[in-house]
Each structure stands twice: as C-alpha cells, then as structure tokens.
Design a protein around this motif. Structure first.
Motif, PDB file in Angstrom:
ATOM      1  N   PHE A   1      40.997  36.743  47.528  1.00  0.00           N
ATOM      2  CA  PHE A   1      41.375  35.384  47.138  1.00  0.00           C
ATOM      3  C   PHE A   1      40.622  34.311  47.913  1.00  0.00           C
ATOM      4  CE2 PHE A   1      44.842  37.546  45.115  1.00  0.00           C
ATOM      5  CZ  PHE A   1      45.319  36.687  44.147  1.00  0.00           C
ATOM      6  N   ALA A   2      40.252  34.578  49.154  1.00  0.00           N
ATOM      7  CA  ALA A   2      39.769  33.512  50.028  1.00  0.00           C
ATOM      8  C   ALA A   2      38.327  33.096  49.754  1.00  0.00           C
ATOM      9  CB  ALA A   2      39.909  33.934  51.490  1.00  0.00           C
ATOM     10  N   PHE A   3      37.468  34.048  49.401  1.00  0.00           N
ATOM     11  CA  PHE A   3      36.049  33.740  49.249  1.00  0.00           C
ATOM     12  C   PHE A   3      35.739  33.235  47.846  1.00  0.00           C
ATOM     13  CE2 PHE A   3      35.965  36.648  52.882  1.00  0.00           C
ATOM     14  CZ  PHE A   3      35.201  35.889  53.765  1.00  0.00           C
ATOM     15  N   VAL A   4      34.673  32.462  47.743  1.00  0.00           N
ATOM     16  CA  VAL A   4      34.247  31.989  46.424  1.00  0.00           C
ATOM     17  C   VAL A   4      34.001  33.209  45.534  1.00  0.00           C
ATOM     18  CG1 VAL A   4      33.303  29.810  47.264  1.00  0.00           C
ATOM     19  CG2 VAL A   4      31.829  31.844  47.194  1.00  0.00           C
TER      20      VAL A   4
ATOM     21  N   ALA B   1      33.047  37.076  46.716  1.00  0.00           N
ATOM     22  CA  ALA B   1      34.129  38.056  46.745  1.00  0.00           C
ATOM     23  C   ALA B   1      33.797  39.265  45.875  1.00  0.00           C
ATOM     24  CB  ALA B   1      35.432  37.400  46.280  1.00  0.00           C
ATOM     25  N   ILE B   2      33.211  39.029  44.707  1.00  0.00           N
ATOM     26  CA  ILE B   2      32.869  40.134  43.805  1.00  0.00           C
ATOM     27  C   ILE B   2      31.740  40.967  44.393  1.00  0.00           C
ATOM     28  CG2 ILE B   2      31.875  40.660  41.532  1.00  0.00           C
ATOM     29  CD1 ILE B   2      33.552  38.157  40.549  1.00  0.00           C
ATOM     30  N   TRP B   3      30.770  40.317  45.038  1.00  0.00           N
ATOM     31  CA  TRP B   3      29.721  41.086  45.732  1.00  0.00           C
ATOM     32  C   TRP B   3      30.357  42.003  46.773  1.00  0.00           C
ATOM     33  CZ3 TRP B   3      28.598  41.349  50.914  1.00  0.00           C
ATOM     34  CH2 TRP B   3      27.451  42.077  51.238  1.00  0.00           C
ATOM     35  N   TRP B   4      31.332  41.459  47.541  1.00  0.00           N
ATOM     36  CA  TRP B   4      32.034  42.267  48.540  1.00  0.00           C
ATOM     37  C   TRP B   4      32.738  43.453  47.879  1.00  0.00           C
ATOM     38  CZ3 TRP B   4      37.513  42.538  48.700  1.00  0.00           C
ATOM     39  CH2 TRP B   4      38.033  43.278  49.775  1.00  0.00           C
ATOM     40  N   GLY B   5      33.429  43.209  46.768  1.00  0.00           N
ATOM     41  CA  GLY B   5      34.114  44.296  46.078  1.00  0.00           C
ATOM     42  C   GLY B   5      33.156  45.368  45.601  1.00  0.00           C
ATOM     43  N   HIS B   6      32.004  44.946  45.104  1.00  0.00           N
ATOM     44  CA  HIS B   6      30.987  45.902  44.663  1.00  0.00           C
ATOM     45  C   HIS B   6      30.501  46.737  45.839  1.00  0.00           C
ATOM     46  CE1 HIS B   6      26.972  47.243  43.300  1.00  0.00           C
ATOM     47  NE2 HIS B   6      27.516  47.254  42.096  1.00  0.00           N
ATOM     48  N   GLU B   7      30.297  46.092  46.991  1.00  0.00           N
ATOM     49  CA  GLU B   7      29.880  46.827  48.185  1.00  0.00           C
ATOM     50  C   GLU B   7      30.945  47.834  48.613  1.00  0.00           C
ATOM     51  OE1 GLU B   7      26.832  46.532  50.248  1.00  0.00           O
ATOM     52  OE2 GLU B   7      26.422  46.011  48.160  1.00  0.00           O
ATOM     53  N   CYS B   8      32.215  47.437  48.527  1.00  0.00           N
ATOM     54  CA  CYS B   8      33.289  48.362  48.894  1.00  0.00           C
ATOM     55  C   CYS B   8      33.261  49.606  48.014  1.00  0.00           C
ATOM     56  CB  CYS B   8      34.647  47.668  48.745  1.00  0.00           C
ATOM     57  SG  CYS B   8      34.976  46.362  49.936  1.00  0.00           S
TER      58      CYS B   8
ATOM     59  N   LEU C   1      30.994  37.877  56.068  1.00  0.00           N
ATOM     60  CA  LEU C   1      30.711  36.850  55.051  1.00  0.00           C
ATOM     61  C   LEU C   1      31.000  35.438  55.554  1.00  0.00           C
ATOM     62  CD1 LEU C   1      32.049  38.553  51.812  1.00  0.00           C
ATOM     63  CD2 LEU C   1      29.700  38.407  52.617  1.00  0.00           C
ATOM     64  N   PHE C   2      31.763  35.311  56.616  1.00  0.00           N
ATOM     65  CA  PHE C   2      32.010  33.981  57.183  1.00  0.00           C
ATOM     66  C   PHE C   2      30.713  33.358  57.700  1.00  0.00           C
ATOM     67  CE2 PHE C   2      36.309  35.636  57.260  1.00  0.00           C
ATOM     68  CZ  PHE C   2      37.086  34.535  56.944  1.00  0.00           C
ATOM     69  N   ARG C   3      29.688  34.179  57.934  1.00  0.00           N
ATOM     70  CA  ARG C   3      28.434  33.668  58.447  1.00  0.00           C
ATOM     71  C   ARG C   3      27.424  33.391  57.355  1.00  0.00           C
ATOM     72  NH1 ARG C   3      29.637  37.889  62.116  1.00  0.00           N
ATOM     73  NH2 ARG C   3      28.114  39.260  61.158  1.00  0.00           N
TER      74      ARG C   3
END
Length: 201
Positions: free
Chosen positions: A75-78, A82-89, A197-199
């Motif tokens: 929810f927090a990231f644009v 966020a979807i890039w992160w989910g794909h990486e997971c 991703l905060f960076r």
C-alpha cells in the motif's frame, strides 16, 4: 531488471505523466491510512505517532504479525514501484511458481518495461478471465488496477485500494506456499528489498 531501469518510462496512460519524484504514495504515514482506509482492514498493527513509514515497517518486521509489513509495502509505495517489488518477490521463489504464474509474470515484466494503457488493459483482461487464481494472476490484477481507464470503453479508474490489495494477496499467498524452513528467509529478503526502495527517487 532493477527499478532504476524502468523509472525513466512514463507511469501510465499519458505521455505527460512523469516518473514519481518520491517512492511513497503519501509522505506522511497517517495520510496513507486516511487516503486508503482499507489498509486498516488488512493489518492488525497501527502506526504510532511520530513513526514514519520506514520506522513503522521496521517495527512490523519484529512484531507478532510480521505479515503486516508486506501489506504496508503493497500500500505504501507508488503503484509501479510496489508492483516491481512484488514481481521481484515472486521470481525469487521458482519452486512455487506454476506455468500460469510464469505467463502472467512475463506480462507484468512487459508492462514494467512499457507501462502503456494497451499492455495494462490486455493484462488485466486476461487475468480477470483466468481460471487459475495463483500469485501471478493477482500480480497481473495489481497492474490492471494500478491507475487509468479500466477498459477502452470504460473511462472509470479502479478504487485506490484494489491494486495494493491484489499485490498483497500475490506476495502473501506465494509466501504461504513456501516450505516452512524457507519462509523466514524469503520474508527477510522481501522486506530487505522493500526497505531498499526508500532510497529510490
């Protein structure tokens, strides 16, 4: 593919759209809970003023409900980040993925590289009609609901909570299918990537 590789591409349906200037949807954590109140239905923990998103995420990682940190990330990231992160997971867990997962993850990767309206709507349509509700399907739905018109003949946009909720389901369901002995390792990796991703700006 790193997130820096894809941030130079416009986020959504218009050439006028610019990449995000910050990684978070809302700079103030309380604004996230006010702007997308559905997150409160999916998390047991609540932020404690004056916690910011980063500090809250760290606390959730060490809490009795660490899955709340995954929900917070969704929810927090644009949306695109966020979807890039989910794909990486998902791609770090090949033993869990089915052919359907791989098919939709290829579509998500294509959208990340070219986030056009056509790619998004085609992916959403295919995911909606898929008989398999596997993690990859939910990840594709997160793309479909990430912003912009739902269909060529439907100018309406999805409610803000739809995309992160689908993303949250994708990551949590994939993690739930992993071997118990590996689950904490995967979780730690997911959250290490999230906090990195905060960076990204």
């Amino acid at each position: 593919m790193s997130f820096q590789d894809i941030t130079a591409v416009p986020l959504d349906d218009s050439d006028k759209t610019r990449p995000p200037s910050a990684s978070l949807r809302y700079q103030v954590l309380t604004d996230l809970y006010a702007g997308i109140p559905q997150i409160a239905d999916l998390t047991q923990q609540r932020p404690r003023p004056p916690e910011d998103t980063y500090d809250f995420m760290w606390r959730l990682r060490r809490s009795e409900t660490p899955e709340d940190a995954i929900t917070l990330t969704a929810f927090a990231f644009v949306p695109k980040m966020a979807i890039w992160w989910g794909h990486e997971c998902l791609r770090t867990m090949p033993e869990i993925l089915t052919p359907t997962d791989h098919h939709f993850m290829e579509g998500v990767a294509r959208w990340l590289g070219d986030p056009s309206r056509e790619n998004r709507q085609n992916l959403m349509r295919e995911a909606l009609w898929s008989p398999d509700r596997v993690p990859g399907t939910h990840l594709a739905l997160a793309v479909g609901w990430s912003g912009g018109a739902l269909a060529p003949n439907d100018p309406a946009s999805a409610p803000l909570h739809r995309s992160p909720r689908a993303l949250n389901t994708a990551v949590l369901s994939c993690l739930a299918q992993s071997a118990t002995s590996r689950r904490q390792i995967y979780y730690a990796h997911f959250m290490d990537v999230a906090q990195s991703l905060f960076r990204v700006y």
